[in-house]
Enzyme design. Structure first.
Site, PDB file in Angstrom:
ATOM      1  N   GLN A 209       0.820  -1.227   0.000  1.00 58.61           N
ATOM      2  CA  GLN A 209       0.000   0.000   0.000  1.00 58.61           C
ATOM      3  C   GLN A 209       0.847   1.267   0.000  1.00 58.61           C
ATOM      4  O   GLN A 209       0.314   2.360   0.194  1.00 58.61           O
ATOM      5  CB  GLN A 209      -0.947   0.003   1.217  1.00 58.61           C
ATOM      6  CG  GLN A 209      -1.897  -1.175   1.289  1.00 58.61           C
ATOM      7  CD  GLN A 209      -2.976  -1.166   0.195  1.00 58.61           C
ATOM      8  OE1 GLN A 209      -3.127  -0.199  -0.544  1.00 58.61           O
ATOM      9  NE2 GLN A 209      -3.704  -2.259   0.088  1.00 58.61           N
ATOM     10  N   LYS A 232      -1.806  -3.255  -7.782  1.00 57.68           N
ATOM     11  CA  LYS A 232      -2.248  -2.094  -6.992  1.00 57.68           C
ATOM     12  C   LYS A 232      -1.604  -0.809  -7.488  1.00 57.68           C
ATOM     13  O   LYS A 232      -1.826   0.262  -6.936  1.00 57.68           O
ATOM     14  CB  LYS A 232      -1.893  -2.313  -5.516  1.00 57.68           C
ATOM     15  CG  LYS A 232      -2.646  -3.476  -4.858  1.00 57.68           C
ATOM     16  CD  LYS A 232      -2.356  -3.498  -3.390  1.00 57.68           C
ATOM     17  CE  LYS A 232      -2.651  -4.817  -2.728  1.00 57.68           C
ATOM     18  NZ  LYS A 232      -4.064  -5.136  -2.574  1.00 57.68           N
ATOM     19  N   CYS A 374      -8.756  -8.663   5.273  1.00 55.26           N
ATOM     20  CA  CYS A 374      -7.614  -9.570   5.504  1.00 55.26           C
ATOM     21  C   CYS A 374      -6.771  -9.110   6.685  1.00 55.26           C
ATOM     22  O   CYS A 374      -5.542  -9.275   6.685  1.00 55.26           O
ATOM     23  CB  CYS A 374      -6.755  -9.726   4.248  1.00 55.26           C
ATOM     24  SG  CYS A 374      -7.635 -10.404   2.854  1.00 55.26           S
TER      25      CYS A 374
HETATM   26  N1  C6P Z   1      -4.680  -6.013   0.208  1.00 56.23           N
HETATM   27  C1  C6P Z   1      -6.922  -5.116   0.200  1.00 56.23           C
HETATM   28  O1  C6P Z   1      -8.072  -5.020  -0.249  1.00 56.23           O
HETATM   29  P1  C6P Z   1      -1.509  -9.440  -2.828  1.00 56.23           P
HETATM   30  O2  C6P Z   1      -2.853 -10.066  -2.659  1.00 56.23           O
HETATM   31  O3  C6P Z   1      -0.385 -10.405  -2.601  1.00 56.23           O
HETATM   32  O4  C6P Z   1      -1.386  -8.648  -4.078  1.00 56.23           O
HETATM   33  O5  C6P Z   1      -1.402  -8.334  -1.668  1.00 56.23           O
HETATM   34  C2  C6P Z   1      -1.482  -8.755  -0.334  1.00 56.23           C
HETATM   35  C3  C6P Z   1      -1.385  -7.592   0.587  1.00 56.23           C
HETATM   36  C4  C6P Z   1      -0.323  -7.515   1.452  1.00 56.23           C
HETATM   37  N2  C6P Z   1      -0.151  -6.469   2.261  1.00 56.23           N
HETATM   38  C5  C6P Z   1      -1.018  -5.448   2.278  1.00 56.23           C
HETATM   39  C6  C6P Z   1      -0.767  -4.290   3.188  1.00 56.23           C
HETATM   40  C7  C6P Z   1      -2.124  -5.465   1.431  1.00 56.23           C
HETATM   41  O6  C6P Z   1      -2.980  -4.456   1.448  1.00 56.23           O
HETATM   42  C8  C6P Z   1      -2.336  -6.576   0.585  1.00 56.23           C
HETATM   43  C9  C6P Z   1      -3.543  -6.665  -0.294  1.00 56.23           C
HETATM   44  C10 C6P Z   1      -5.909  -5.929  -0.559  1.00 56.23           C
HETATM   45  O7  C6P Z   1      -6.590  -4.551   1.234  1.00 56.23           O
HETATM   46  C11 C6P Z   1      -6.460  -7.258  -0.973  1.00 56.23           C
HETATM   47  S1  C6P Z   1      -6.722  -8.339   0.396  1.00 56.23           S
END
Ligand code: C6P
Length: 418
Positions: A209, A232, A374
């Site tokens: 993020q 993202k 999550c």
């Molecule tokens: N958060 C959210 O809606 P991936 O899925 O591997 O691209 O990213 C995982 C992830 C890890 N750390 C942080 C701080 C995140 O925000 C995320 C992904 C999304 O908040 C999807 S759960």
């Protein structure tokens, strides 16, 4: 509606680069996309990159000696160079392609973690973490006998660092998110990283993020590992990366094994390629890596300082507008000062469940995420069954915020909060 600020006007222009934002919902509503923390939309330049690759450059990399394969290889490695430059890595070899942030963190956990942690050691993370930066360390602790410790956070989600020195005793790895996906909290890395190093720990930053939203310089931060996701930051799904300092990556054993990551193979043994390829087993996600390079080009054109300034301004505006719903029972979570947070706002409205709220917002074309984001342990700690979350990016404007506010008023009427 009139866009009040210079960054707002620029964001309205930026929005035109994203074809999906011109679409209408099935009920004819304007699409108000406020879920970029989950996944960002893609500009035309990134979509064009994908189409161009498959139409003109498609071949496997690092293998063929024909022109097409050499072109695909050069573009793939060129994208690595762009990304290295984007986060100011000392060299492209310090960028490992992964599927996403989650895989990058798992790579460190399995490769570095299993090699370096013993009973009596500790891993320090925080109470804010996404499951992707928590569960890998739970498993690593269970496998190695290491202890898992937590930096606590206050009711607004700010890190409590008074006992940091004590918490760091015996810690071999600090794994912390740069920006919380649920509360938006920006971690005080300028304090945490040097203190962790002084205590002899290696530091991993979950930058899922932060890299999309603000300038991130791995050398200025002096971070050892950093993980992020392409989807993202205007890039495609299925591609992300791990940054690691050369000395650490070189000392680590491979994570996945097979083709492309080897130097030579005999029937009963193998020796491994140099970094970064030692960690890239099998045919890579070539098209998406190249398109992530196009996303980096796009973000550089906007300027990451502008991206951060715009999101900070929009978040301040949104917080101010959301506070006008206090008589209807809105609760806003996270640090109150926009300087301490990214463009993520979690909230609840009265006793309406966040999923019901998100469904009403959907009828107005407003896309927000609802649930635990999550971060289940954080939700339990705070005593929230769920929250709704609006998150902003380069294409969002005050107009999006106003549509959100209107939709929340509609929800309040439906649920008789007014
Ligand atoms: N958060 C959210 O809606 P991936 O899925 O591997 O691209 O990213 C995982 C992830 C890890 N750390 C942080 C701080 C995140 O925000 C995320 C992904 C999304 O908040 C999807 S759960």
């Amino acid at each position: 509606m009139i866009l009040e600020t210079a960054t707002g006007r620029r964001a309205a222009e930026v929005a035109r680069d994203f074809p999906i934002l011109a679409d209408r919902t099935s009920t004819g509503k304007r699409l108000t996309y406020l879920d970029s923390a989950a996944s960002s939309q893609k500009p035309q330049a990134v979509i064009d990159s994908l189409v161009h690759y498959y139409a003109h450059d498609n071949a496997n990399i690092h293998r063929g000696v024909y022109e097409l394969a050499e072109r695909a290889t050069a573009e793939f490695e060129g994208a690595r160079e762009k990304l290295a430059h984007f986060v100011n890595a000392a060299e492209p070899a310090e960028i490992i392609w992964t599927r996403n942030t989650t895989e990058a963190i798992n790579l460190v956990s399995f490769s570095w973690g299993l090699e370096n942690l013993r009973p009596g050691d500790a891993i320090l993370t925080s109470q804010l973490e996404h499951h992707s930066n928590l569960v890998p360390w739970q498993l690593l602790a269970a496998k190695t006998g290491a202890e898992l410790r937590f930096i606590e956070v206050d009711a607004q989600g700010r890190h409590l660092l008074d006992d940091l020195d004590a918490k760091l005793r015996g810690v071999k790895l600090v794994a912390i998110s740069h920006v919380s996906n649920t509360l938006g909290t920006i971690a005080p890395l300028a304090r945490i990283i040097p203190t962790a190093h002084a205590a002899g720990a290696v530091v991993l930053i979950d930058a899922a993020q932060s890299v999309p939203h603000m300038p991130v310089d791995v050398q200025a931060l002096d971070v050892d590992f950093l993980a992020a996701s392409g989807h993202k930051m205007c890039g495609p799904t299925g591609i992300g990366f791990l940054y690691g300092k050369r000395a650490l990556l070189e000392a680590m054993p491979p994570f996945l094994t097979g083709g492309d990551m080897i130097r030579s193979v005999e029937y009963t043994s193998a020796s491994f390629n140099e970094i970064p390829w030692k960690f890239e087993a099998g045919t890579s996600n070539i098209a998406d890596a190249i398109a992530l390079g196009a996303a980096v080009d796009y973000l550089k054109t906007l300027g990451m300082d502008w991206v951060r300034a715009h999101e900070r301004e929009l978040t301040a505006y949104a917080l101010e507008r959301l506070r006008t719903l206090e008589p209807l029972g809105i609760e806003l979570y996270g640090p109150p000062d926009p300087a301490e947070r990214g463009g993520v706002i979690s909230f609840n409205l009265g006793d309406v469940h966040a999923h019901d709220l998100a469904s009403i917002l959907n009828t107005e074309g407003v896309c927000v995420r609802a649930g635990h984001h999550c971060t289940m342990p954080l939700m339990t700690k705070m005593g929230w069954p769920a929250t709704a979350r609006a998150s902003f990016y380069v294409y969002n404007t005050e107009e999006d915020v106003e549509i959100l506010i209107e939709a929340l008023h509609k929800a309040a009427r439906i649920f008789k909060l007014a």
